[in-house]
Design a protein around this motif. Structure first.
Motif, PDB file in Angstrom:
ATOM      1  N   ARG A 141      25.039  30.727  39.907  1.00  0.00           N
ATOM      2  CA  ARG A 141      26.492  30.888  39.896  1.00  0.00           C
ATOM      3  C   ARG A 141      26.876  32.182  39.176  1.00  0.00           C
ATOM      4  O   ARG A 141      26.330  32.499  38.123  1.00  0.00           O
ATOM      5  N   GLN A 142      27.805  32.908  39.771  1.00  0.00           N
ATOM      6  CA  GLN A 142      28.301  34.134  39.162  1.00  0.00           C
ATOM      7  C   GLN A 142      29.817  34.174  39.332  1.00  0.00           C
ATOM      8  O   GLN A 142      30.322  34.291  40.447  1.00  0.00           O
ATOM      9  N   ILE A 143      30.531  34.045  38.220  1.00  0.00           N
ATOM     10  CA  ILE A 143      31.991  34.012  38.226  1.00  0.00           C
ATOM     11  C   ILE A 143      32.510  35.342  37.684  1.00  0.00           C
ATOM     12  O   ILE A 143      32.144  35.757  36.585  1.00  0.00           O
ATOM     13  N   PHE A 144      33.352  36.003  38.463  1.00  0.00           N
ATOM     14  CA  PHE A 144      33.910  37.289  38.064  1.00  0.00           C
ATOM     15  C   PHE A 144      35.374  37.126  37.665  1.00  0.00           C
ATOM     16  O   PHE A 144      36.085  36.277  38.202  1.00  0.00           O
ATOM     17  N   VAL A 145      35.799  37.964  36.739  1.00  0.00           N
ATOM     18  CA  VAL A 145      37.191  37.999  36.290  1.00  0.00           C
ATOM     19  C   VAL A 145      37.723  39.403  36.537  1.00  0.00           C
ATOM     20  O   VAL A 145      36.967  40.387  36.476  1.00  0.00           O
ATOM     21  N   SER A 146      39.000  39.515  36.831  1.00  0.00           N
ATOM     22  CA  SER A 146      39.608  40.827  37.062  1.00  0.00           C
ATOM     23  C   SER A 146      39.235  41.804  35.954  1.00  0.00           C
ATOM     24  O   SER A 146      39.252  41.467  34.769  1.00  0.00           O
ATOM     25  N   TYR A 197      43.126  41.084  41.233  1.00  0.00           N
ATOM     26  CA  TYR A 197      41.986  40.257  41.614  1.00  0.00           C
ATOM     27  C   TYR A 197      40.667  40.816  41.086  1.00  0.00           C
ATOM     28  O   TYR A 197      40.561  41.997  40.733  1.00  0.00           O
ATOM     29  N   ALA A 198      39.674  39.943  41.048  1.00  0.00           N
ATOM     30  CA  ALA A 198      38.328  40.331  40.611  1.00  0.00           C
ATOM     31  C   ALA A 198      37.609  40.988  41.783  1.00  0.00           C
ATOM     32  O   ALA A 198      37.015  40.315  42.619  1.00  0.00           O
ATOM     33  N   SER A 199      37.681  42.300  41.836  1.00  0.00           N
ATOM     34  CA  SER A 199      37.144  43.010  42.997  1.00  0.00           C
ATOM     35  C   SER A 199      35.632  43.180  42.948  1.00  0.00           C
ATOM     36  O   SER A 199      35.028  43.599  43.936  1.00  0.00           O
ATOM     37  N   GLN A 200      34.983  42.837  41.805  1.00  0.00           N
ATOM     38  CA  GLN A 200      33.525  42.997  41.738  1.00  0.00           C
ATOM     39  C   GLN A 200      32.804  42.135  42.758  1.00  0.00           C
ATOM     40  O   GLN A 200      31.669  42.433  43.138  1.00  0.00           O
TER      41      GLN A 200
END
Length: 283
Positions: free
Chosen positions: A18-23, A76-79
């Protein structure tokens, strides 16, 4: 004769990392107020990568300053788009692998399919061809549709925030550089090069030099930093938080692994705790 299912069975990857990105942004680009983290994911999906299945999710931030002209704007988290294109269930490293093997190594699509299957990627020849066309579209993504998205973002936000990142698919030494726009979450362009220099990257970025740019985002690669400065000299540059924290974690991980090994050695001689409680005393 066995009857085939009409639709492709749904794939399940319960062991996916799991990989959760934040803005990436902390403050509103218009008023400077601190952004508020949204409670829900703005996107989530599981993708197949050359390193295994990966669950991706992104959390947006929002300006809540009532006096700001852009109050309510979500960033938004564009990564996430650096790992997989929108609406795609495959990683960008898979696209880069297909493109390089077909263009550089002259492999047929069916051969590439077999190679990917051997690497654990569930894919058929038709989808290999589809991903190859996406790869070509990504490399040539300077068309009218991309320009319209960037123009709309400039009209709404008065400027852009560009990010550049690179990934290296296993099996060859080429790098796939990806340019993305953070405020709109748009994958703008990509280029695949072997050992590029600052000038190579700057020439690639110059196609978007005429846009007003708030800032540039990248990892610590000197070639990318130099290219961003050459193309947008007046735009401040920020190091990507995801890469920065990841680099810190890499330094800590070696020490943490060694510490855990030593703890196992030190604690290995302690008597084991009984699985069952002892009978209480009679008196």
């Amino acid at each position: 004769m066995e009857k085939r299912p009409r639709h492709r069975p749904e794939r399940s990857y319960p062991e996916a990392k799991r990989q959760i990105f934040v803005s990436e942004l902390d403050t509103c680009v218009h008023c400077g107020a601190e952004l508020k983290l949204r409670p829900n994911w703005h996107m989530s999906k599981t993708v197949q990568t050359l390193q295994g299945p990966l669950f991706l999710a992104g959390r947006a931030k929002m300006c809540t300053n009532a006096e700001c002209s852009h109050c309510g704007t979500r960033y938004y988290a564009s990564q996430v788009w650096l790992l997989s294109l929108p609406e795609s269930s495959y990683g960008l490293d898979v696209l880069a692998y297909i493109g390089w093997r077909h263009e550089h190594d002259q492999r047929q699509l069916v051969e590439i399919q077999r190679e990917l299957n051997q690497k654990g990627i569930e894919i058929n020849e038709r989808n290999v061809g589809k991903l190859y066309r996406q790869y070509l579209a990504l490399l040539g993504a300077t068309g009218e549709e991309i320009r319209k998205k960037l123009d709309a973002t400039v009209e709404k936000q008065s400027g852009l925030i560009f990010g550049v990142d690179a990934l290296q698919p296993e099996g060859h030494g080429s790098l796939l550089y990806v340019l993305y726009e953070i405020l709109s979450g748009t994958v703008v362009s990509a280029i695949q090069l072997e050992a590029p220099n600052e000038k190579d990257l700057a020439n690639w970025l110059k196609a978007y030099q005429d846009y007003p740019v708030w800032a540039g985002l990248s990892d610590g690669e000197e070639r990318i930093i130099a290219a961003l400065r050459a193309v947008w000299p007046n735009a401040p540059r920020q190091r990507c938080q995801e890469h920065f924290l990841g680099n810190l974690a890499d330094e800590v991980l070696a020490n943490d692994t060694e510490l855990r090994k030593q703890m196992r050695v030190d604690l290995g001689g302690l008597p084991k705790i009984s699985d069952f409680p002892e009978d209480p005393p009679l008196f």
